[in-house]
Every structure is written in structure tokens, then in C-alpha cells.
Design a protein around this motif. Sequence first.
Motif, PDB file in Angstrom:
ATOM      1  N   ARG A 214       0.846  -1.187   0.000  1.00  0.00           N
ATOM      2  CA  ARG A 214       0.000   0.000   0.000  1.00  0.00           C
ATOM      3  C   ARG A 214       0.888   1.247   0.000  1.00  0.00           C
ATOM      4  O   ARG A 214       1.921   1.276   0.655  1.00  0.00           O
ATOM      5  CB  ARG A 214      -0.929   0.021   1.220  1.00  0.00           C
ATOM      6  CG  ARG A 214      -1.948  -1.106   1.260  1.00  0.00           C
ATOM      7  CD  ARG A 214      -2.995  -0.933   0.170  1.00  0.00           C
ATOM      8  NE  ARG A 214      -4.048  -1.934   0.243  1.00  0.00           N
ATOM      9  CZ  ARG A 214      -4.079  -3.051  -0.477  1.00  0.00           C
ATOM     10  NH1 ARG A 214      -3.067  -3.329  -1.299  1.00  0.00           N
ATOM     11  NH2 ARG A 214      -5.081  -3.901  -0.375  1.00  0.00           N
ATOM     12  N   TYR A 217       1.059   8.602  -0.215  1.00  0.00           N
ATOM     13  CA  TYR A 217       1.679   9.737  -0.884  1.00  0.00           C
ATOM     14  C   TYR A 217       1.462  10.992  -0.034  1.00  0.00           C
ATOM     15  O   TYR A 217       0.363  11.210   0.492  1.00  0.00           O
ATOM     16  CB  TYR A 217       1.068   9.943  -2.267  1.00  0.00           C
ATOM     17  CG  TYR A 217       1.171   8.747  -3.177  1.00  0.00           C
ATOM     18  CD1 TYR A 217       2.386   8.354  -3.713  1.00  0.00           C
ATOM     19  CD2 TYR A 217       0.030   7.997  -3.503  1.00  0.00           C
ATOM     20  CE1 TYR A 217       2.479   7.256  -4.557  1.00  0.00           C
ATOM     21  CE2 TYR A 217       0.113   6.898  -4.347  1.00  0.00           C
ATOM     22  CZ  TYR A 217       1.339   6.529  -4.870  1.00  0.00           C
ATOM     23  OH  TYR A 217       1.424   5.436  -5.702  1.00  0.00           O
ATOM     24  N   PHE A 238     -10.398   6.124  -2.751  1.00  0.00           N
ATOM     25  CA  PHE A 238      -9.424   7.188  -2.514  1.00  0.00           C
ATOM     26  C   PHE A 238      -9.672   7.809  -1.149  1.00  0.00           C
ATOM     27  O   PHE A 238     -10.813   8.060  -0.752  1.00  0.00           O
ATOM     28  CB  PHE A 238      -9.548   8.269  -3.591  1.00  0.00           C
ATOM     29  CG  PHE A 238      -8.669   9.470  -3.353  1.00  0.00           C
ATOM     30  CD1 PHE A 238      -7.368   9.474  -3.805  1.00  0.00           C
ATOM     31  CD2 PHE A 238      -9.148  10.585  -2.671  1.00  0.00           C
ATOM     32  CE1 PHE A 238      -6.540  10.575  -3.587  1.00  0.00           C
ATOM     33  CE2 PHE A 238      -8.334  11.689  -2.448  1.00  0.00           C
ATOM     34  CZ  PHE A 238      -7.026  11.682  -2.907  1.00  0.00           C
ATOM     35  N   GLY A 250      -4.010   8.261  -0.493  1.00  0.00           N
ATOM     36  CA  GLY A 250      -3.803   6.869  -0.832  1.00  0.00           C
ATOM     37  C   GLY A 250      -5.009   6.241  -1.489  1.00  0.00           C
ATOM     38  O   GLY A 250      -6.122   6.781  -1.453  1.00  0.00           O
ATOM     39  N   ARG A 251      -4.755   5.077  -2.087  1.00  0.00           N
ATOM     40  CA  ARG A 251      -5.825   4.290  -2.720  1.00  0.00           C
ATOM     41  C   ARG A 251      -5.256   2.907  -2.987  1.00  0.00           C
ATOM     42  O   ARG A 251      -4.168   2.767  -3.543  1.00  0.00           O
ATOM     43  CB  ARG A 251      -6.264   4.947  -4.027  1.00  0.00           C
ATOM     44  CG  ARG A 251      -7.398   4.243  -4.736  1.00  0.00           C
ATOM     45  CD  ARG A 251      -7.628   4.858  -6.104  1.00  0.00           C
ATOM     46  NE  ARG A 251      -8.689   4.176  -6.828  1.00  0.00           N
ATOM     47  CZ  ARG A 251      -8.751   4.125  -8.159  1.00  0.00           C
ATOM     48  NH1 ARG A 251      -7.819   4.715  -8.891  1.00  0.00           N
ATOM     49  NH2 ARG A 251      -9.740   3.488  -8.751  1.00  0.00           N
ATOM     50  N   SER A 252      -5.969   1.878  -2.594  1.00  0.00           N
ATOM     51  CA  SER A 252      -5.503   0.510  -2.818  1.00  0.00           C
ATOM     52  C   SER A 252      -5.512   0.186  -4.306  1.00  0.00           C
ATOM     53  O   SER A 252      -6.396   0.626  -5.044  1.00  0.00           O
ATOM     54  CB  SER A 252      -6.389  -0.488  -2.068  1.00  0.00           C
ATOM     55  OG  SER A 252      -6.317  -0.272  -0.676  1.00  0.00           O
ATOM     56  N   ASN A 253      -4.529  -0.597  -4.718  1.00  0.00           N
ATOM     57  CA  ASN A 253      -4.446  -1.059  -6.109  1.00  0.00           C
ATOM     58  C   ASN A 253      -4.846  -2.525  -6.159  1.00  0.00           C
ATOM     59  O   ASN A 253      -4.031  -3.406  -5.885  1.00  0.00           O
ATOM     60  CB  ASN A 253      -3.029  -0.875  -6.637  1.00  0.00           C
ATOM     61  CG  ASN A 253      -2.881  -1.326  -8.086  1.00  0.00           C
ATOM     62  OD1 ASN A 253      -3.840  -1.780  -8.698  1.00  0.00           O
ATOM     63  ND2 ASN A 253      -1.688  -1.198  -8.631  1.00  0.00           N
ATOM     64  N   TRP A 268       1.512   4.152  -9.710  1.00  0.00           N
ATOM     65  CA  TRP A 268       0.148   4.147  -9.168  1.00  0.00           C
ATOM     66  C   TRP A 268      -0.281   5.531  -8.708  1.00  0.00           C
ATOM     67  O   TRP A 268      -1.456   5.751  -8.421  1.00  0.00           O
ATOM     68  CB  TRP A 268       0.048   3.142  -8.017  1.00  0.00           C
ATOM     69  CG  TRP A 268      -1.332   2.968  -7.451  1.00  0.00           C
ATOM     70  CD1 TRP A 268      -1.737   3.200  -6.174  1.00  0.00           C
ATOM     71  CD2 TRP A 268      -2.505   2.517  -8.145  1.00  0.00           C
ATOM     72  NE1 TRP A 268      -3.073   2.930  -6.015  1.00  0.00           N
ATOM     73  CE2 TRP A 268      -3.577   2.505  -7.213  1.00  0.00           C
ATOM     74  CE3 TRP A 268      -2.756   2.123  -9.455  1.00  0.00           C
ATOM     75  CZ2 TRP A 268      -4.869   2.120  -7.560  1.00  0.00           C
ATOM     76  CZ3 TRP A 268      -4.049   1.734  -9.806  1.00  0.00           C
ATOM     77  CH2 TRP A 268      -5.080   1.747  -8.859  1.00  0.00           C
ATOM     78  N   THR A 272      -4.216   7.151  -8.680  1.00  0.00           N
ATOM     79  CA  THR A 272      -4.656   7.624  -7.366  1.00  0.00           C
ATOM     80  C   THR A 272      -5.132   9.076  -7.456  1.00  0.00           C
ATOM     81  O   THR A 272      -6.222   9.422  -6.989  1.00  0.00           O
ATOM     82  CB  THR A 272      -3.519   7.499  -6.342  1.00  0.00           C
ATOM     83  OG1 THR A 272      -3.140   6.124  -6.222  1.00  0.00           O
ATOM     84  CG2 THR A 272      -3.947   8.013  -4.976  1.00  0.00           C
TER      85      THR A 272
END
Length: 370
Positions: A214, A217, A238, A250-253, A268, A272
Amino acid sequence: MPEVMVVGAGIVGAACAYRLAEAGLKVLVLEKEATFAQGSTGRSAGGVRVQFSEPSNILLSYHSILEYRGMEEARYRPIGYLFLVPEDLREVQEEALRTQEALGVPVKRLSLEEAQALVPFRKEGLAFATHGPLDGVLDPHGVTGFYLREARRLGAEVRFGEALLTARREGGMWRVETPKGRYEAPYLLLCTGAWTGEVGRRLGVDLPVHPARRMVYATAPLGHAPTYPLTVDLATGFYFRPEGERLLLGRSNPAEPPGLREGVDWAWLGPTLEAGLARFPFLEGLALDRRASWFGYYEMTPDANPLLGPVEEGLWVAAGFSGHGVQQAAMVGRLMAEEIAYGRARSLDLSPFRPQRFQEGRFLRERGIV
């Protein structure tokens, strides 16, 4: 000789060690790193919330937050969580709200206009928002250090640089070998986070926990301290929250394969920010600080909920929190100590989280995963 060996000195292992020592047991903590909170704990974004859908998760977090609230070292700040709920999740979130209300935890439904008074955003596709005033952020390092200090005060021993190499059950004891020595105890408790699947393989036990990277940023300093709540757009996953004069994003991929990949995934960042700007146009133009950004690991299970309890004779696990370890560690420490010291958890029913549930075809349907 210790009665319980706790493997892992992250926030969960530290909480378990403290409560086990408090229950009068002799405890030895083995940590592979040179100091504590070097895995998922130290790289957490530090959020804590009660806004889950399953009663057990709500209560694990609620009682943990109450404990953190009274702990100076936690540096707990109740900035709140704001969930923006899209139309297709209306019924799911309304059901979660009813569950939260029935359990007496503080969560409010807000109109979109009420939510916009807290954070500016575009309303398209949204139904309503929810806000948890008890939710917030804390310092995972501070909490972990507190628990380990208290465990030591009560007689626990903590050894760093001692990775578990092998372990076997023999003569009613778990015999563990590390690079520095050999130890034995009747109970072995694995609090090994994203590394639990690998540790299980060393023991010949299938523990379905895998690491998922994870990103966090960080913007450059804004010149002022923003006062937004931790805000999540449930339509995309997000989120952002303030940290001093910065915002953390942040944001899960979901497309990234599991594994212990190192480094920040800068590829990523584009997806995001695309999701973030679509909902929060005020983010446009903010500079990113690459040196202040970081990555960490979620410890994922097949249903994104933890494994809590006995695996086989004398072997216990508290891992697989899927991003919720910091939020739930305080209560988990109490419950694991109750289970080992008294034979069963007294404060909360742990049956939904038993490690055997997957073999039995039981999956916990938590809808509040971010």
C-alpha cells in the motif's frame, strides 16, 4: 523459562505481550528486526475508526480506541472519519449504520450538504455521508513502545534481532530456534503481520495470510495546518487526511499481485490522483513530496479479516488484519491474553475470527474494507 513466546514486536505483538504479562504469565517476545514497529505498524497511516459493518469489527475497534484515548503515548487525535457513500452502496451503508447505532458507537449520517461543510467535494453519484467523531489518527510507534515498556515492567523479556528460523512441537513444548539461540515454551503466539504466511510455512502450518503493498503519498507543506477529517470516497477507495501542514493520500491497487514488493509505486500515483481529483478538485495543483511518501503492507486474508485464536496444540495466531491492526490491537491484546491465560475470551466473542473458518467454509462479510 517463558510460558508464552510472542513472535513479532509490532503493535499487535506488543499489546499481546503486555496483557499476557499483566495476566501473570512469563512472556518472551522475539522480533527479527533491530527494534520494534518496523513492519506494517511503522508504515501505517495511523487511522482508527469504528465505521465497520460487522459487529465484531466495530467492537474490536471501539474498545481499542477507548483505550488509546487515555494513553498519552498514542497521541490520539479525534479528527473523525468522513465516508462519502455512492448510490450503489446506499443499502450497505444504511445497514452498517443501523448496526453501529444498535451497538451504541458514535456515527452520524450526514446529508451531502452537511458533509461539504467539512470537506469540499463534488456530489455527483453520491447518496449521503457518514461521520464518526470518535474516529481519528494516532501514533503507532508511541503505542507499541508503551506496550513493550509496560510488558517489560511486568517481567516480560524482549529480544531483538531474533528471527524465527524453525519451530516444532515436542514433549508438550514449542521449541524455537533463532540466529542467536534456542527457546522453548508451552505456547507460541504468532503476531507476525504480513509475514505470517511465510512463518507458518516454516512451522508446516497453512496460515492464509499474504502481504499486499500500500502507498501513502504526501503533499508538500501547504503553509497551514488543514483541519479536514480523514475522508474516504467509497466509490473509488481514494482517501486523504491531514498530517501537520501536509495531506496524506492513498488508494488501494486491487490489480497488484500479492508479495513483499519494495519501494513506492510511483506508477500508481497517476490513477490515485485521477480518482482524487474527480471528487476533490481542490487537490489540483498541490505539489507531492516524494521524500515524505512511503509504502507499507497490509496483511490480507481470504475475507480481509484477521485470524485470532488457536491453530493447533499450543500454537496461536493474531494476524491478518488486512489494514486494521493498529485500529484493533488494544482489544486484541486483551482477548488473546484472556484466551491463553483463562481458556476463553471473556470480553468479546472471537468465534467469527477463528483460523479454522475457511476450512469450514465460513467467511466474514465485512463491507467496510478500504
